[in-house]
Design an enzyme around this catalytic site. Structure first.
Site, PDB file in Angstrom:
ATOM      1  N   ARG A  14      32.860  47.233  48.165  1.00  0.00           N
ATOM      2  CA  ARG A  14      32.870  46.082  47.163  1.00  0.00           C
ATOM      3  C   ARG A  14      31.193  46.252  46.735  1.00  0.00           C
ATOM      4  NH1 ARG A  14      29.160  41.975  45.730  1.00  0.00           N
ATOM      5  NH2 ARG A  14      29.185  41.468  48.008  1.00  0.00           N
ATOM      6  N   ASP A  15      30.396  45.657  47.462  1.00  0.00           N
ATOM      7  CA  ASP A  15      29.159  45.635  46.990  1.00  0.00           C
ATOM      8  C   ASP A  15      28.648  46.909  46.834  1.00  0.00           C
ATOM      9  OD1 ASP A  15      26.624  44.428  46.327  1.00  0.00           O
ATOM     10  OD2 ASP A  15      26.426  43.624  48.195  1.00  0.00           O
ATOM     11  N   HIS A 249      22.720  39.037  54.748  1.00  0.00           N
ATOM     12  CA  HIS A 249      23.182  40.034  54.031  1.00  0.00           C
ATOM     13  C   HIS A 249      21.793  40.861  53.174  1.00  0.00           C
ATOM     14  CE1 HIS A 249      26.090  41.316  50.553  1.00  0.00           C
ATOM     15  NE2 HIS A 249      25.132  41.617  49.815  1.00  0.00           N
ATOM     16  N   HIS A 251      19.559  43.687  51.232  1.00  0.00           N
ATOM     17  CA  HIS A 251      19.360  44.665  50.248  1.00  0.00           C
ATOM     18  C   HIS A 251      18.145  44.973  50.671  1.00  0.00           C
ATOM     19  CE1 HIS A 251      23.176  44.436  47.515  1.00  0.00           C
ATOM     20  NE2 HIS A 251      23.276  43.087  47.848  1.00  0.00           N
ATOM     21  N   CYS A 282      23.248  45.004  42.751  1.00  0.00           N
ATOM     22  CA  CYS A 282      23.999  43.926  42.306  1.00  0.00           C
ATOM     23  C   CYS A 282      23.816  43.997  40.529  1.00  0.00           C
ATOM     24  CB  CYS A 282      23.307  42.679  42.730  1.00  0.00           C
ATOM     25  SG  CYS A 282      24.146  41.086  41.688  1.00  0.00           S
TER      26      CYS A 282
HETATM   27  P1  HMG Z   1      33.467  33.152  32.444  1.00  0.00           P
HETATM   28  O1  HMG Z   1      33.420  34.115  30.956  1.00  0.00           O
HETATM   29  O2  HMG Z   1      32.609  31.801  32.214  1.00  0.00           O
HETATM   30  O3  HMG Z   1      35.242  32.784  32.656  1.00  0.00           O
HETATM   31  O4  HMG Z   1      33.198  34.045  33.580  1.00  0.00           O
HETATM   32  P2  HMG Z   1      36.112  31.958  31.636  1.00  0.00           P
HETATM   33  O5  HMG Z   1      37.041  31.298  32.717  1.00  0.00           O
HETATM   34  O6  HMG Z   1      35.701  31.630  30.289  1.00  0.00           O
HETATM   35  O7  HMG Z   1      37.058  33.461  31.476  1.00  0.00           O
HETATM   36  C1  HMG Z   1      36.630  34.405  30.693  1.00  0.00           C
HETATM   37  C2  HMG Z   1      37.748  35.608  30.780  1.00  0.00           C
HETATM   38  O8  HMG Z   1      37.453  36.255  32.210  1.00  0.00           O
HETATM   39  C3  HMG Z   1      38.888  35.374  30.421  1.00  0.00           C
HETATM   40  O9  HMG Z   1      39.693  36.688  30.126  1.00  0.00           O
HETATM   41  C4  HMG Z   1      39.585  35.158  32.067  1.00  0.00           C
HETATM   42  O10 HMG Z   1      41.163  35.272  31.979  1.00  0.00           O
HETATM   43  C5  HMG Z   1      38.905  35.939  32.684  1.00  0.00           C
HETATM   44  P3  HMG Z   1      39.860  36.670  28.475  1.00  0.00           P
HETATM   45  O11 HMG Z   1      40.590  35.529  27.830  1.00  0.00           O
HETATM   46  O12 HMG Z   1      38.582  36.728  27.825  1.00  0.00           O
HETATM   47  O13 HMG Z   1      40.406  37.995  28.371  1.00  0.00           O
HETATM   48  N1  HMG Z   1      38.495  35.849  34.103  1.00  0.00           N
HETATM   49  C6  HMG Z   1      39.206  36.577  35.240  1.00  0.00           C
HETATM   50  N2  HMG Z   1      39.813  37.620  35.375  1.00  0.00           N
HETATM   51  C7  HMG Z   1      40.135  38.016  36.556  1.00  0.00           C
HETATM   52  N3  HMG Z   1      39.902  37.373  37.661  1.00  0.00           N
HETATM   53  C8  HMG Z   1      38.991  36.281  37.771  1.00  0.00           C
HETATM   54  C9  HMG Z   1      38.758  35.659  36.460  1.00  0.00           C
HETATM   55  N4  HMG Z   1      38.072  34.530  36.169  1.00  0.00           N
HETATM   56  C10 HMG Z   1      38.185  34.615  34.582  1.00  0.00           C
HETATM   57  N5  HMG Z   1      38.705  35.684  38.641  1.00  0.00           N
HETATM   58  C11 HMG Z   1      33.609  34.392  36.014  1.00  0.00           C
HETATM   59  C12 HMG Z   1      33.135  33.471  34.967  1.00  0.00           C
HETATM   60  C13 HMG Z   1      33.129  33.935  37.472  1.00  0.00           C
HETATM   61  C14 HMG Z   1      35.011  34.866  35.975  1.00  0.00           C
HETATM   62  C15 HMG Z   1      32.536  35.683  35.689  1.00  0.00           C
HETATM   63  O14 HMG Z   1      31.402  35.371  35.375  1.00  0.00           O
HETATM   64  C16 HMG Z   1      32.784  36.825  36.357  1.00  0.00           C
HETATM   65  O15 HMG Z   1      33.834  37.307  36.872  1.00  0.00           O
HETATM   66  N6  HMG Z   1      31.462  37.039  37.018  1.00  0.00           N
HETATM   67  C17 HMG Z   1      31.319  38.417  38.115  1.00  0.00           C
HETATM   68  C18 HMG Z   1      30.516  37.796  39.043  1.00  0.00           C
HETATM   69  C19 HMG Z   1      30.464  39.176  40.006  1.00  0.00           C
HETATM   70  O16 HMG Z   1      31.396  39.611  40.276  1.00  0.00           O
HETATM   71  N7  HMG Z   1      29.121  39.271  40.420  1.00  0.00           N
HETATM   72  C20 HMG Z   1      28.843  40.295  41.559  1.00  0.00           C
HETATM   73  C21 HMG Z   1      29.492  39.890  42.697  1.00  0.00           C
HETATM   74  S1  HMG Z   1      28.057  38.800  43.796  1.00  0.00           S
HETATM   75  C22 HMG Z   1      27.128  39.703  44.440  1.00  0.00           C
HETATM   76  O17 HMG Z   1      27.208  40.786  44.261  1.00  0.00           O
HETATM   77  C23 HMG Z   1      26.188  38.944  45.345  1.00  0.00           C
HETATM   78  C24 HMG Z   1      26.470  39.235  46.782  1.00  0.00           C
HETATM   79  O18 HMG Z   1      26.637  40.532  47.281  1.00  0.00           O
HETATM   80  C25 HMG Z   1      25.535  38.586  47.683  1.00  0.00           C
HETATM   81  C26 HMG Z   1      24.009  39.062  47.576  1.00  0.00           C
HETATM   82  O19 HMG Z   1      23.761  40.181  47.603  1.00  0.00           O
HETATM   83  O20 HMG Z   1      23.001  38.197  47.209  1.00  0.00           O
HETATM   84  C27 HMG Z   1      27.840  38.657  47.175  1.00  0.00           C
HETATM   85 MG    MG Z   2      24.778  41.894  47.678  1.00  0.00          MG
END
Ligand code: HMG
Ligand code: MG
Length: 341
Positions: A14-15, A249, A251, A282
């Site tokens: 995933r990450d 966690h 990096h 990220c």
């Molecule tokens: P948004 O644009 O505010 O959401 O995004 P929305 O509710 O307005 O929806 C917009 C569109 O997204 C719609 O589709 C929804 O259906 C779709 P459209 O009508 O435009 O075709 N949608 C989804 N589709 C699939 N699955 C879902 C989903 N939700 C909405 N669950 C949202 C809000 C949270 C969805 C968006 O900001 C997002 O997906 N962000 C991705 C964030 C992400 O994945 N970041 C990386 C992971 S975190 C990380 O890496 C850190 C970590 O490793 C720890 C660290 O290192 O610190 C964990």
């Molecule tokens: Mg991470």
């Protein structure tokens, strides 16, 4: 009993892959997960149910979860596969797949208690070996600053927490375990070092109160230092959060991950996230590199006379293979050293 067991959560699938620009074939992702399942790992983060327009590389996570439920990868020990689910839509996606595979539940009760859980009990012999451990787990992901939360989740911290509450409640109704990440706990790409450890602890308390089973503290930028890591864990302790409920966690962008791991071990932390070959970065943390590599973590932990239960040579081979597949340099020092022998 004090345990010398360290639990590694492999986040590479995933990450490690989420930030890759070139689409990685589903078969490669499944091969990565299947190979990792044979190394002794107990926890593998396998995908992410987020908006594909935000993180296109994770768009096939549904297929990955379906594959795992249909053909649970061969392994010697029980494994939990986790998926990120930031909102109701992510939860619904996960639950609809689980419901389509009712057999998945019957195999779950067969899973023994993972070693890390039984050894954290006061008396190891009282551990119930038949405790359920579902094959699938979900993760929500908060952040310690408003600016990072806006970039990553397009909402405020308060709004994100209310979305997570819904995810956690829905997951708990299905007896799923939930991990809760908090990002940028030791530094933020937008707010620098100005991250208050007490604010992190406050968010962690909120998430635990909602029912999260574990908090993973993300040093997203790799800016964390040993003294700041110590200070953060002290704040967590003062807020009443037990070290067995915390994962770190790291990096490795600034090369401090192992030093910060040492400090965390001294503070009683026994769960750490890592990625094979050190792959990753990220999407919302410019310049961030991958997690500390699983190879380096195994080598380090074993050098301290502790054990991970994970086969270093097997992970090293997987690190060489996956970095080659995605056209990246192997960023595990230990992996490269072993391969170069
Ligand atoms: P948004 O644009 O505010 O959401 O995004 P929305 O509710 O307005 O929806 C917009 C569109 O997204 C719609 O589709 C929804 O259906 C779709 P459209 O009508 O435009 O075709 N949608 C989804 N589709 C699939 N699955 C879902 C989903 N939700 C909405 N669950 C949202 C809000 C949270 C969805 C968006 O900001 C997002 O997906 N962000 C991705 C964030 C992400 O994945 N970041 C990386 C992971 S975190 C990380 O890496 C850190 C970590 O490793 C720890 C660290 O290192 O610190 C964990
Ligand atoms: Mg991470």
């Amino acid at each position: 009993a004090t345990s010398n067991r360290v639990r590694l959560v492999e986040v590479g699938p995933r990450d490690g892959l989420q930030n890759e620009k070139k689409t990685i074939p589903l078969t490669t992702k499944i091969e990565l997960i299947s190979r990792l399942a044979k190394t002794g790992l107990t926890d593998i983060e396998a995908g992410s149910f987020v908006a594909p327009k935000w993180v296109p590389q994770m768009a096939d996570s549904k297929e990955i979860m379906e594959y795992i439920l249909k053909y649970p990868p061969t392994s010697l020990n029980p494994i939990a596969y986790s998926f990120l689910a930031p909102n109701a839509k992510g939860l619904q996606t996960a639950l609809s797949i689980l419901k389509a595979h009712p057999n998945a539940y019957s195999t779950l009760s067969e899973q023994a208690t993972p070693a890390y859980k039984s050894s954290s009990l006061p008396n190891e012999s009282t551990a119930d070996p038949t405790t359920k451990r579902p094959l699938i787990e979900l993760s929500v992901f908060a952040a310690a600053t408003e600016s990072f939360t806006q970039k990553n989740l397009n909402c405020s911290i308060a709004e994100s927490l209310s979305k997570f509450q819904e995810v956690i409640e829905g997951a708990k109704e299905q007896d799923l375990r939930v991990r809760a990440y908090i990002s940028v706990v030791l530094g933020c790409p937008f707010e620098g070092y100005d991250v208050d450890p007490h604010r992190v602890a406050e968010i962690a308390c909120d998430l635990m109160q909602m029912g999260a089973d574990e908090i993973s503290l993300g040093d997203t930028t790799g800016m964390g230092t040993a003294p700041r890591t110590k200070e953060l864990l002290k704040a967590m302790r003062s807020a009443g959060i037990r070290s067995e409920d915390i994962a770190m966690h790291f990096h490795d962008t600034y090369g401090q991950a192992l030093v910060n791991t040492a400090v965390s071990l001294e503070s009683g932390i026994t769960t750490f996230d890592s990625s094979v070959g050190g792959i990753g970065g990220c999407p919302y943390s410019p310049g961030a590199t991958g997690n500390v590599s699983t190879e380096d973590m195994i080598y380090f932990v074993e050098s301290l006379g502790m054990t991970t239960g994970v086969d270093l040579d097997a992970v090293t081979d997987i690190g060489a293979w996956i970095t080659n597949e995605i056209g990246k340099e192997n960023s595990s020092s230990v992996g490269k050293a072993i391969l170069g022998k």
